[in-house]
Write an enzyme that holds these catalytic residues in place. Structure first.
Site, PDB file in Angstrom:
ATOM      1  N   GLU A  17      19.343 -21.321   1.527  1.00 11.76           N
ATOM      2  CA  GLU A  17      19.146 -22.279   0.438  1.00 11.76           C
ATOM      3  C   GLU A  17      20.040 -23.517   0.514  1.00 11.76           C
ATOM      4  OE1 GLU A  17      16.852 -22.055  -2.041  1.00 11.76           O
ATOM      5  OE2 GLU A  17      16.041 -20.300  -0.995  1.00 11.76           O
ATOM      6  N   SER A  23     -21.817  -2.905   5.875  1.00 12.21           N
ATOM      7  CA  SER A  23     -23.178  -3.385   5.635  1.00 12.21           C
ATOM      8  C   SER A  23     -23.305  -4.278   4.413  1.00 12.21           C
ATOM      9  CB  SER A  23     -24.134  -2.198   5.491  1.00 12.21           C
ATOM     10  OG  SER A  23     -24.353  -1.591   6.732  1.00 12.21           O
TER      11      SER A  23
END
Length: 839
Positions: free
Chosen positions: A110, A386
């Protein structure tokens, strides 16, 4: 004497004033006083910044722990959740409790110059400005940890407190009043860490069930990577993204000399597993829906952080239908709706319900134990099996106008290149309606081959799907994809069939207001985009209704009109001989709502596979939707156009007969011959396979006569042959001839000296010694001339078979390095790498 010309230098000197030249002394004093004034202004400005920061700290210090939680409302304006539980979500740690390596990981990620600056890092700001200018956008921030703390501390104050100047003044004041240890401790206790918790101590308990001092390097790196985007990078919601982000943190630590390479590699490799006794801190109802709302809010308001959203006092109005959501959660909490497992790893599931008229999401199920685990499976990609056939094969075929539900489709066993799909029903041709109803595999692949891969993929892309390069093969007809699809994607795609061919944007948020009740975001409404013709949608609905009425989706039937499609993918585990499945689906719709249901394990292995097929997903659809839609009108679907009588498919050429193959040892060749097929201009293609080869390969093309020779043979080998006739006038082929086998002797033949033989007496016969010819039935059927985007496939190509049961339509995860199962009814495993590539 010549007079000066007007405008000459001499004339101008006479008419103008002489310019005075400044002395070096005056330049020096001018520059000196300018610098002094600038310094004085800088000092005054700096003092004002400090004083302003001091004032803000003194006036608002109590706001460090105070936040106004944002509230979520349902579709009727009833409050359903607050985004922050102020009493239970914080657990502060002393500086001495926080591991040094955790602090190093956070600083490395950071604010690398945290211990060098005084609240504002001018070097980082300058670097960020340069990168922003180069990119012509804000690509990098220059905020320090102290500035982030300043911003978070006064989140509930006036919005002007977020201005960079004020933020900087608070940061400088913090640095003047507190030590670096105090600042980093406050930051690590205050930072939002996802899933409703604040601070690293509470996060360590939630995500790892550990105290801070017991954390390992990979766990500390995981926590250090979360503040940038806690909802995205927390390991419960997104374990894969969290692992990637952890790798970034570890690389930064290694680059800064904080860990060794071996430590980095070891910590990068660990896979996250959620603790069994994890407890979710958010006690709100409907957690999966609430989490989805938070994610959507951050997308529509990208300028705020999740922390700002949660305790910013916003009012978020959503599309939530509590009756539908309760129905989903009741059925997902009922263990009898799921297969039992051999251990405590449960069969999981997900479901999404949306209004296909406007895209409003009614309910979401993220899993059976979503409250405990936090993984929203409604947004996790799976192989659709399918259920993808209407999207990539039948939908685009109907859209072309060349096909209708009554069109007769090829349904015989064949190969498309090296891809040889099969199913238990493959034999005689069937109508498209019957192929969809019974979830036949071969017609779906044949159909995609006829219309062309690019046509099918473009249609699917309009419905919101993306394909990888390796997806460009015919296996996508049966749902074989690299990454798969999410339940939310499937529901959105099928909603276009339900909505007469118009696709709408799925959304969960209607409006967001700030504390002053001013709207900061409004969903503008989805006018919808026509992605297919109305007739295409109507025809598809007609076929999908047949699936529910008498096909593979009968368990989805309910007391109102329903259309839908099942989907099943085989396990795809290498070396595991079983017909078990990995994923089962049902995606369907009523005249008002569309829903997608998925079931399966989070991680599939030999112990964790599904024994049953897609019927269980269809049954879940019926149970949930019956409760969810109770009290709503039944409605009806749009009437599909009348369809013509079935059109027969073209007649094939008659099979070639009389095929023989003889080895001629004197000439070291195989002589092939056959009877001519009826018709003009017929040519023939010969296929050959060596005994050890896996499949037949084309040997001779475009043979115009009825004989051929094979001189490319070797001693001791066995060869098989068959012949196929081709009529260029009708672009049709015959079935393969009978297969013949020829064995070539192992040793070289020695031919004795030829001596005159006595003239045979009448009645005597002399027979040459010729190796026997073995005739076998045909191995494979030939291939129709492929459609757009495929190579001409050789008939008779082998593929590995994997048996299935029930209506399993099989496909599996190619990323897992496994075979892709195919289609409901036969369950033959297929390798996605064997598909026919698009040129």
């Amino acid at each position: 004497m010549v007079a000066d010309k007007p405008g000459s230098r001499s004339n101008s000197r006479n008419t103008g004033k002489k310019k005075k030249k400044r002395s070096p002394r005056k330049w020096f004093f001018g520059l000196f006083f300018t610098v002094v004034i600038a310094i004085i202004c800088g000092i005054i400005g700096y003092l004002l910044i400090i004083l302003n920061g001091e004032r803000i700290l003194s006036e608002n210090a109590e706001k460090f722990v105070i936040g106004e939680p944002s509230v979520i409302y349902d579709a009727n304006g009833v409050e359903v959740a607050q985004l922050v539980d102020q009493q239970n979500n914080r657990d502060s740690a002393d500086y001495s409790e926080i591991p040094k390596q955790l602090i190093e990981a956070v600083v490395a990620t950071e604010d690398q110059r945290f211990y060098e600056h005084s609240g504002i890092d001018l070097w980082a700001i300058g670097r960020a400005l340069v990168k922003d200018v180069i990119a012509r956008s804000a690509v990098e921030g220059g905020s320090t940890i102290t500035q982030q703390l300043a911003k978070n501390m006064f989140l509930t104050s006036d919005k002007t407190f977020f201005r960079k100047a004020t933020e900087a003044s608070i940061a400088v004041a913090l640095e003047n009043k507190m030590s670096k240890e105090e600042i980093i401790t406050m930051y690590l206790n205050r930072i939002y860490m996802g899933k409703g918790v604040y601070g690293v101590k509470a996060a360590a308990k939630l995500y790892f069930d550990k105290d801070l001092q017991d954390l390992e390097l990979w766990e500390m790196a995981t926590l250090a990577g979360m503040p940038k985007a806690p909802s995205r990078y927390n390991p419960l919601s997104n374990p894969e993204l969290s692992k990637e982000r952890r790798g970034v943190v570890l690389q930064l630590m290694y680059d800064q000399g904080l860990i060794t390479q071996s430590e980095m590699e070891e910590a990068k490799a660990v896979d996250y597993v959620a603790p069994d006794n994890i407890e979710e801190t958010d006690n709100n109802a409907y957690p999966a829906f609430i989490d989805y709302v938070v994610d959507e809010a951050l997308k529509v308001m990208p300028d705020i952080t999740e922390d700002e959203l949660r305790i910013g006092g916003y009012s978020i109005y959503t599309t939530l239908n509590q009756q539908a959501q309760k129905a989903v959660e009741e059925e997902f909490a009922d263990d009898s709706n799921f297969e039992s497992s051999v251990d405590d790893q449960k069969v999981q599931g997900a479901m999404v319900i949306m209004d296909h008229s406007d895209g409003a999401i009614q309910a979401i199920a993220g899993g059976r134990d979503y409250v405990r685990k936090g993984l929203n499976r409604a947004q996790v990609q799976r192989q659709p099996g399918s259920a993808f056939k209407p999207i990539v094969s039948y939908g685009p075929a109907l859209e072309s106008g060349d096909y209708t539900p009554s069109t007769v489709l090829e349904n015989d066993q064949r190969c498309f290149g090296s891809y040889c799909p099969k199913d238990a029903h493959g034999a005689t041709p069937v109508t498209m309606l019957k192929a969809v109803e019974e979830s036949r595999n071969l017609p779906a692949v044949w159909m995609l081959n006829q219309i062309g891969l690019s046509t099918g993929m473009k249609f699917a892309e309009k419905l919101g799907f993306e394909f990888e390069d390796q997806d460009k093969n015919l296996t996508i007809a049966l749902g074989g994809m690299t990454k798969g699809v999410t339940p939310l994607q499937m529901a959105t795609a099928y909603s276009a069939f339900a909505n007469d061919g118009v696709s709408v944007e799925a959304h969960a948020i209607v409006k967001i207001e700030n504390r002053a009740k001013n709207a900061v975001y409004k969903f503008k409404g989805s006018k919808g985009e026509r992605v297919m013709k109305e007739s295409t949608a109507s025809y598809m609905t007609e076929m999908l209704q047949a699936v529910v009425q008498s096909g593979t989706g009968k368990k989805a039937a309910m007391n109102r009109p329903v259309a839908g499609k099942t989907g099943t993918t085989q396990h795809g585990l290498q070396g595991f001989d079983s017909s078990a499945n990995r994923d089962v689906w049902f995606v369907g719709y009523t005249p008002q709502w569309t829903a997608a249901v998925w079931m399966g394990y989070d991680k599939t292995d030999e112990q964790h596979v599904l024994k049953n097929s897609s019927g269980q997903a269809a049954a879940m659809f019926s149970k949930v939707m019956t409760k969810a839609m109770e009290g709503m009108e039944k409605g009806s679907f749009s009437q599909a156009p009348s369809t013509p009588e079935p059109t027969p498919t073209p007649t094939k050429l008659a099979e070639v007969n009389g095929f023989t193959a003889n080895f001629l040892p004197e000439e070291m060749k195989v002589q092939l011959s056959w009877n001519a097929a009826p018709g003009e201009g017929i040519t023939y293609q010969i296929f050959r396979k060596e005994a050890e080869a896996a499949s037949f390969e084309p040997f001779l093309d475009s043979v115009s006569g009825t004989t051929a020779e094979d001189i490319n043979i070797s001693l001791g080998m066995t060869y098989q042959y068959y012949v196929v006739a081709y009529d260029p006038a009708t672009n049709s082929t015959s079935d393969p001839s009978a297969t013949v086998t020829v064995e070539i002797p192992e040793a070289e033949l020695e031919f004795p000296e030829v001596t005159p033989e006595p003239t045979p007496t009448p009645g005597d016969t002399v027979e040459p010694e010729i190796p026997p010819v073995v005739t076998e039935p045909p191995v494979e059927t030939p291939v129709e001339t492929p459609g757009e985007g495929t190579e001409t496939p050789p008939p008779g190509t082998d593929s590995e078979e994997q048996p299935d049961q029930g209506d399993a339509d099989n496909g599996s995860d190619p990323a897992a390095g496994s075979e892709i199962g195919v289609g409901e009814g036969d369950g033959i495993g297929i390798d996605t790498n064997q598909g026919v590539a698009v040129p």
